[in-house]
Design a protein around this motif. Sequence first.
Motif, PDB file in Angstrom:
ATOM      1  N   LEU A 119       5.944   4.371  -4.253  1.00  0.00           N
ATOM      2  CA  LEU A 119       6.367   3.757  -5.513  1.00  0.00           C
ATOM      3  C   LEU A 119       5.154   3.381  -6.364  1.00  0.00           C
ATOM      4  CD1 LEU A 119       9.282   1.473  -4.261  1.00  0.00           C
ATOM      5  CD2 LEU A 119       9.501   3.340  -5.924  1.00  0.00           C
ATOM      6  N   GLU A 120       4.142   2.814  -5.733  1.00  0.00           N
ATOM      7  CA  GLU A 120       2.949   2.411  -6.469  1.00  0.00           C
ATOM      8  C   GLU A 120       2.260   3.616  -7.088  1.00  0.00           C
ATOM      9  OE1 GLU A 120      -1.029  -0.386  -5.809  1.00  0.00           O
ATOM     10  OE2 GLU A 120       0.242   0.175  -4.106  1.00  0.00           O
ATOM     11  N   LEU A 121       2.160   4.710  -6.339  1.00  0.00           N
ATOM     12  CA  LEU A 121       1.541   5.918  -6.865  1.00  0.00           C
ATOM     13  C   LEU A 121       2.384   6.566  -7.958  1.00  0.00           C
ATOM     14  CD1 LEU A 121       0.136   7.358  -3.548  1.00  0.00           C
ATOM     15  CD2 LEU A 121      -1.202   6.730  -5.544  1.00  0.00           C
ATOM     16  N   SER A 122       3.652   6.180  -8.026  1.00  0.00           N
ATOM     17  CA  SER A 122       4.535   6.660  -9.094  1.00  0.00           C
ATOM     18  C   SER A 122       4.477   5.777 -10.331  1.00  0.00           C
ATOM     19  CB  SER A 122       5.977   6.726  -8.579  1.00  0.00           C
ATOM     20  OG  SER A 122       6.078   7.542  -7.446  1.00  0.00           O
ATOM     21  N   GLY A 123       3.650   4.718 -10.276  1.00  0.00           N
ATOM     22  CA  GLY A 123       3.508   3.830 -11.411  1.00  0.00           C
ATOM     23  C   GLY A 123       4.455   2.661 -11.414  1.00  0.00           C
ATOM     24  N   VAL A 124       5.076   2.362 -10.272  1.00  0.00           N
ATOM     25  CA  VAL A 124       6.040   1.270 -10.165  1.00  0.00           C
ATOM     26  C   VAL A 124       5.351   0.045  -9.575  1.00  0.00           C
ATOM     27  CG1 VAL A 124       8.220   0.510  -9.140  1.00  0.00           C
ATOM     28  CG2 VAL A 124       7.937   2.898  -9.880  1.00  0.00           C
TER      29      VAL A 124
END
Length: 308
Positions: free
Chosen positions: A283-288
Amino acid sequence: MTAAPAHEPLVHILREGMTESVHFGSVVVLRPDGSVLFEAGDPGVPCYPRSAMKPVQATAMSGLRLDLDPDLMALASASHSSEEIHLDGVRRILDGAGLSEVDLRTPEDFPFDPVERDAWVAAGRKPSRIGHNCSGKHAAMLAVSRAHGWPLEDYLDPEHPLQREIRRTVEALSGETVAKVATDGCGAPLFSVSLCGLTTAIGRVATGDGPERLVAQGIRKHPEMIAGTRRDVTALMRAVPGLIAKDGFEAVQVAAMPDGTAIGIKIADGSDRARLPVLLAALELSGVDVPPLADANARVVGRLKGNS
């Protein structure tokens, strides 16, 4: 026996700065258009999605005119904790179809949630069909079968009209042909697709404007029904607006944002402790923006291969 997937190391468990254990697995993140944002391991080979497929199964039932309130639509997609809100919900689904707990074909079981399970044992309660974490899905299957006049006794047979329609929906949403049909732990047919196919399907559930919409709305409005008040899946959906997420046994996980960005995870050894750290990293790598829900000693180290 088929060859084992080429999983990669995804999570290191650290003790005072030294690696103590390593969990291998596969992960894929798809952009809203279905292209690969990043991946690791072997997400293109067939796997058993286990309960991570439940939102897709619920979508098939929604397309068969399953008429449920939003909280019960979430429960039809659930691996619930057998809290009272879940048990009451299963009874509401059954009552609405003129059925009862005796019609369920789930194995008799104690609650999945340890707190609820301990309370049952302390109270002298025995395992029951409604206590099984899949009883919401089964109640919905019975309700659809009753509405269409289909047989109830064999609703878990892969050749039952309901299960044939679920298989058709799995293939339509995943974009793949089912690789193998097995039996899940609850007795329902288990339709195998690749992790990429499963992730494609959950992205389409999150964004669809047909039967998918009712499933996604129910999950978003009632995250407590798809898991439980003490479960990480519910906590994550409450913390990330619009997210839908579903875990499954043997450490399978899917999640999707409202724009269709979708994540699929399979931990090779089935260890549940590695599932959440990988999901949060994806999720973090997806910008979340993600909350600190995972074990601080679990470090995600898998190589994520970005595609431009």
